[in-house]
Design a protein around this motif. Structure first.
Motif, short mmCIF file in Angstrom:
data_model
loop_
_atom_site.label_atom_id
_atom_site.label_comp_id
_atom_site.label_asym_id
_atom_site.label_seq_id
_atom_site.Cartn_x
_atom_site.Cartn_y
_atom_site.Cartn_z
N GLU A 194 0.81 -1.22 0.00
CA GLU A 194 0.00 0.00 0.00
C GLU A 194 0.84 1.27 0.00
O GLU A 194 0.33 2.36 -0.26
CB GLU A 194 -0.95 0.00 1.20
CG GLU A 194 -2.02 -1.09 1.13
CD GLU A 194 -3.00 -1.00 2.29
OE1 GLU A 194 -2.80 -0.10 3.16
OE2 GLU A 194 -3.95 -1.81 2.32
N ARG A 195 2.13 1.14 0.28
CA ARG A 195 3.01 2.31 0.31
C ARG A 195 3.58 2.65 -1.07
O ARG A 195 4.33 3.61 -1.21
CB ARG A 195 4.15 2.10 1.31
CG ARG A 195 3.70 1.91 2.75
CD ARG A 195 4.87 1.95 3.70
NE ARG A 195 5.44 3.29 3.81
CZ ARG A 195 6.52 3.58 4.53
NH1 ARG A 195 7.15 2.62 5.20
NH2 ARG A 195 6.99 4.81 4.59
N ARG A 241 -3.94 1.73 -6.97
CA ARG A 241 -3.35 2.87 -6.27
C ARG A 241 -2.02 3.28 -6.89
O ARG A 241 -1.73 4.46 -7.05
CB ARG A 241 -3.17 2.54 -4.79
CG ARG A 241 -4.47 2.39 -4.01
CD ARG A 241 -4.19 2.15 -2.55
NE ARG A 241 -5.43 2.03 -1.77
CZ ARG A 241 -5.47 1.83 -0.46
NH1 ARG A 241 -4.33 1.70 0.22
NH2 ARG A 241 -6.63 1.74 0.17
N ASP A 282 -2.41 -2.84 -9.93
CA ASP A 282 -2.37 -2.14 -8.65
C ASP A 282 -2.97 -0.74 -8.86
O ASP A 282 -2.28 0.19 -9.29
CB ASP A 282 -0.92 -2.04 -8.16
CG ASP A 282 -0.78 -1.43 -6.76
OD1 ASP A 282 -1.69 -0.68 -6.35
OD2 ASP A 282 0.24 -1.71 -6.10
#
Length: 348
Positions: free
Chosen positions: A277-278, A324, A322
């Motif tokens: 998530e980073r 994001r 992904d």
């Protein structure tokens, strides 16, 4: 080779010191030259995008690439050989790439299908050409091959970035490179042959690893300002880090580069899947780091081919799948700083 071009470095900065005035031996309007403001945005998108680890790494009018309505990511471009993955990636970004990178082995024929497709459009080609034994090059063993490649590049009539023998500073390259002295002699030998063939449409990109400025002596491989058009680094965070900002990966390279009046290219940067998530956070921080007045081209490494297997997420950099990460990379790519040719940006 050709006329000397000079640009005053300008643009946003992430707090770095003032960049020097930028010079290049490349001939403006014929070879790729730096934008006056901002940085070109490009990518390496391998065949079979998103296809997992160990994917294979693998023209023409005289006009320089330019902006305009025809620069939108277009369905027709996908029909050109090798371009479907590139166009798919551009659709995710919402813009056309300035630079498409391709890899070629030392003896690989040029141009390949993707090379021709890129050169037939208005994108720049970044040709990353593998190295050979430097001592054999200096002895003239490969002169015929080098001359053939020089003539083939000249025949395209299009601007080409040529990144020869990248990461020459790594221990894995030592068997062919031998030493910094041998590398420099080989580099000058190549350039001399290209000059004999009157190849004016090439910009020479010298590109060690960013890590080599810390753990090694990458700077000792530099052939000199008169022999290099762009200075470059491959700047992936490294599989031995749980998390590392791009600013840390390029710090020592950028400190070295401040002493050179050359445009900078970051030719391979990417955020590992292991960051989870980073990843989006990493990309947004990278966008700030890359808005440096001396950085004139950035190339995302959208590939998982360096991963040892499907579980190796530390060396997997493709953002496909992904949401994001794709969104954050899109933000970077559509930032005006990274769109100096004002290519159209799409909303879908």
């Amino acid at each position: 080779m050709a006329a000397l071009a000079v640009l005053a470095a300008a643009g946003c900065s992430s707090g770095a010191g003032a960049a020097p005035k930028i010079t290049t031996t490349a001939r403006a309007g014929v070879a790729p030259t730096p934008p006056e403001k901002g940085a070109y945005f490009g990518a390496w998108v391998p065949p079979g995008i998103g296809g997992g680890p160990k994917a294979p790494s693998p023209g023409r009018t005289s006009a320089t690439p330019s902006g305009g309505s025809s620069a939108k990511p277009a369905v027709k471009d996908a029909d050109r050989p090798g371009m479907a993955p590139v166009v798919g990636f551009e659709r995710e970004l919402g813009r056309q790439l300035d630079i498409v990178q391709n890899y070629a082995g030392w003896k690989a024929p040029f141009p390949g299908d993707l090379d021709s497709s890129v050169l037939d459009g208005n994108r720049y080609l970044l040709l990353t050409w593998g190295g050979a034994d430097t001592r054999e090059i200096v002895q003239g063993t490969h002169d015929e091959l080098i001359r053939d490649r020089a003539r083939a590049i000249k025949a395209t009539g299009k601007p080409v970035f040529l990144r020869w023998s990248r990461d020459m500073d790594k221990k894995s390259a030592q068997a062919k490179v031998h030493s910094a002295t041998d590398f420099i002699a080989a580099w000058k030998h190549l350039r001399a042959i290209f000059k004999q063939e009157k190849v004016d449409n090439v910009a020479w990109v010298w590109c060690p690893s960013a890590r080599g400025f810390g753990s090694g002596n990458a700077g000792s491989f530099y052939p000199g300002d008169g022999e290099v058009d762009w200075i470059c680094a491959d700047a992936q965070p490294g599989g031995d880090y749980d998390y590392r900002d791009l600013s840390e990966a390029v710090k020592l390279f950028m400190e070295w580069a401040r002493g050179r009046a050359k445009p900078i290219m970051i030719a391979e940067f990417g955020v590992p899947r292991s960051y989870g998530e980073r990843r989006a956070e990493w990309l947004r921080a990278a966008a700030k780091t890359l808005q440096d007045p001396q950085i004139k081209a950035v190339v995302y490494f959208d590939s998982d081919e360096q991963a040892e297997d499907a579980r190796d997420k530390r060396r997997a950099f493709s953002v496909t799948g992904d949401k994001r990460a794709v969104s954050a990379l899109r933000e970077l790519a559509t930032t005006p700083y990274f769109n100096p040719r004002n290519l159209p940006v799409t909303s879908d």
